[in-house]
Design a protein around this motif. Structure first.
Motif, short mmCIF file in Angstrom:
data_model
loop_
_atom_site.label_atom_id
_atom_site.label_comp_id
_atom_site.label_asym_id
_atom_site.label_seq_id
_atom_site.Cartn_x
_atom_site.Cartn_y
_atom_site.Cartn_z
N LEU A 12 5.83 -3.13 -34.64
CA LEU A 12 7.21 -2.67 -34.50
C LEU A 12 7.79 -3.14 -33.17
N VAL A 13 6.97 -3.01 -32.11
CA VAL A 13 7.41 -3.52 -30.80
C VAL A 13 7.69 -5.01 -30.89
N GLY A 14 6.79 -5.72 -31.60
CA GLY A 14 6.99 -7.15 -31.78
C GLY A 14 8.32 -7.44 -32.44
N VAL A 15 8.64 -6.68 -33.49
CA VAL A 15 9.91 -6.90 -34.22
C VAL A 15 11.09 -6.67 -33.29
N ILE A 16 11.08 -5.54 -32.57
CA ILE A 16 12.23 -5.20 -31.73
C ILE A 16 12.40 -6.24 -30.63
N ILE A 17 11.27 -6.62 -30.01
CA ILE A 17 11.36 -7.59 -28.92
C ILE A 17 11.85 -8.92 -29.46
N MET A 56 12.22 -7.43 -23.09
CA MET A 56 11.14 -6.45 -23.16
C MET A 56 11.44 -5.17 -22.41
N ALA A 57 12.17 -5.27 -21.27
CA ALA A 57 12.28 -4.12 -20.36
C ALA A 57 12.80 -2.85 -21.05
N PRO A 58 13.94 -2.90 -21.78
CA PRO A 58 14.41 -1.65 -22.38
C PRO A 58 13.46 -1.10 -23.44
N VAL A 59 12.77 -2.00 -24.17
CA VAL A 59 11.81 -1.54 -25.17
C VAL A 59 10.68 -0.77 -24.49
N GLY A 60 10.20 -1.35 -23.37
CA GLY A 60 9.13 -0.68 -22.64
C GLY A 60 9.58 0.68 -22.13
N ALA A 61 10.81 0.73 -21.60
CA ALA A 61 11.32 2.00 -21.08
C ALA A 61 11.42 3.02 -22.21
N ALA A 62 11.88 2.57 -23.39
CA ALA A 62 12.02 3.48 -24.52
C ALA A 62 10.65 4.03 -24.92
N PRO A 88 10.17 -12.33 -40.28
CA PRO A 88 9.82 -11.69 -41.55
C PRO A 88 8.38 -11.22 -41.59
N TRP A 89 7.47 -12.02 -41.03
CA TRP A 89 6.05 -11.64 -41.01
C TRP A 89 5.86 -10.37 -40.21
N LEU A 90 6.50 -10.35 -39.03
CA LEU A 90 6.34 -9.17 -38.17
C LEU A 90 6.90 -7.93 -38.86
#
Lengths: 248, 244
Positions: free
Chosen positions: A215-220, A96-102, A23-25
């Motif tokens: 946002l990256v934090g949330v997705i990961i 993390m890998a797919p997020v980084g690729a995106a 929730p914080w993220l």
């Protein structure tokens, strides 16, 4: 000194920790992204040379630096998984890998969209563009290797080794591409660099950069939770969670 | 405290000396074994070489026969073809050993995996890299490579192809347990080959201009020694994962 980290080797504890963290993220990402992007796209002054098209900078640069940052954190996770045999580190690297690729793809696409009005071409073999493209290939390699294994534990280890080999290679590739570029063609249009920005352009950038980071934090975090659940699906605590959510 | 334990171990060690091999002996044994196997399957040596030759003959057909264009792009073509030929030949580095179980025996043996892996990679280079170097000048003639560049071409191939074998071994070790590892292998390995390609072709280009190219050679040599010392560790770790 690191003792406070020990309980988080347990998947259940970590899962509940992400529950509290999420929730914080989400709140921080929503706050910073909305402020940063509205400010950047509507209120920041237009560039005297590039006009309004420079505003893509506020998406492009955060995506580019996050794409590299995510690879480094993936490598750290891979190292700690190989050295200390932390299974959760594998799960986080896989998350993390797919997020980084995106984000690498976003950086490349926004870069191309920015390049068209500025340089008159979608793509040039500039050193930065090329090394970003190679970074995308490295990400895709890690993801493909991860998907090729049936056993997720093995997949994590194999992908971890590849990530570490990649992280040694990234600086070498980066410098060789820089060198190649200066040898093959003089810097014609690539001298874009980072303009020393005025403050009313810099502040929205800081906001949108933090926003994208959160946002990256949330997705990961979301992907990491899913990984934990998928890998521990036989455990009683996961079953309890599922039963609770079904009863609701 | 530790002394008695050591003296207890000593007699058992001396009785085992006949069964234990020195590092050099183990290295030579694996090397000899791999070379013998390769000699009995000559196709494995010839096919990547044929591939190399055919790919290079395709380029003049596709681009046009003008000597000027060809000599300009010759270094790049030869090196890209060498990368692809190496990639094609990498598959058998561990595959057959994995299938018949001898790879697991190697991992179980008391010798450091570093030595055994290094021997296998060296054998692979002797089988694929060396013929490539020998045939490259001939193909360079076909592509009208600049006269000044021949030494540079040979030196870059001599230093560069071992790097290809060493880095490629990491990829093969990671994919050896996977059924359809071939396409995946190229995805994993080709990005890692980029620095070698860049420095090798730029060395050849520089040589064509009559300028010193020792800088590029030094960097390729650095890549060679770096991968020589680090890659076998990564290969060992990857093999342990793959054979599980």
């Amino acid at each position: 000194m690191w003792k406070f980290l020990h309980p988080y080797a347990n998947p259940e504890t970590t899962y509940h920790f992400t529950n509290k963290l999420l929730p914080w993220l989400i709140a921080l990402a929503a706050l910073f992204l909305s402020i940063g992007l509205v400010w950047a796209l509507l209120f920041a002054p237009a560039d005297y040379q590039q006009g309004d098209s420079f505003r893509i900078f506020y998406v492009h640069v955060p995506a580019a630096s996050l794409s590299m940052g995510i690879y480094v954190s993936m490598a750290i996770a891979a190292l700690s998984s190989l050295v200390w045999q932390l299974k959760l580190a594998d799960a986080s690297a896989a998350a993390m890998a797919p997020v980084g690729a995106a984000f690498t793809a976003i950086a490349l696409i926004t870069g191309a969209a920015w390049g068209k009005p500025m340089w008159g071409t979608w793509w040039i073999w500039d050193a930065r563009l090329t090394s970003e493209l190679i970074l995308l290939f490295l990400y895709l390699g890690v993801i493909a290797l991860h998907n090729a294994f049936e056993d997720k534990n093995l997949a994590g280890k194999a992908a971890g080794i590849l990530t570490l080999v990649g992280v040694i290679n990234i600086p070498i590739i980066k410098y060789s591409v820089d060198w190649w570029n200066t040898l093959h063609q003089g810097s014609t249009v690539s001298k874009i660099g980072k303009p020393s920005m005025s403050l009313d352009m810099l502040w929205p950038f800081i906001f949108s950069f933090l926003g994208f980071s959160f946002l990256v934090g949330v997705i990961i975090c979301l992907r990491f939770r899913n990984e934990i659940l998928a890998r521990n699906s036989i455990r009683p605590w996961v079953r309890e969670l599922v039963e609770k959510s079904v009863v609701k | 405290m530790t002394l008695p334990a050591q003296s207890e171990q000593l007699p058992t060690q001396t009785t085992q000396t006949s069964a234990q091999l020195s590092y050099r002996h183990a290295f030579m044994l694996v090397l000899k074994r791999d070379l013998t196997i390769a000699m009995r399957h000559k196709d494995d040596i010839i096919n990547p070489l044929l591939f190399f030759v055919i790919v290079i003959t395709l380029f003049p057909l596709g681009i046009g026969p003008e000597a000027k264009t060809l000599s300009r792009i010759a270094p790049g073509i030869i090196w890209v073809a060498a990368l692809l030929a190496t990639l094609l030949s990498l598959d058998r580095l561990f595959k057959s050993d994995h299938l018949d179980g001898s790879l697991e025996q190697m991992l179980l043996s008391p010798h450091p995996i570093f030595i055994l892996v290094l021997a296998k990679i060296f054998a692979h280079w002797l089988i694929t890299g060396l013929p490539l170097i020998l045939i490259a000048p001939l193909l360079a003639v076909l592509l009208h490579l600049d006269k000044n560049s021949y030494t540079a071409l040979l030196l870059t191939l001599l230093l560069g192809t071992p790097v290809l074998s060493l880095l490629g071994a990491i990829g093969v070790a990671l994919t050896v347990g996977i059924k359809k590892g071939g396409v995946l292998l190229s995805l994993l390995i080709l990005p890692l080959y980029i620095p070698v390609l860049i420095f090798a072709t730029s060395a050849i280009d520089t040589a064509a201009l009559g300028l010193p190219y020792s800088g590029q050679l030094a960097i390729i040599a650095a890549l060679f020694f770096g991968s020589l010392t680090l890659a076998p560790f990564a290969v060992g770790a990857a093999l342990k994962v793959s054979t599980n």
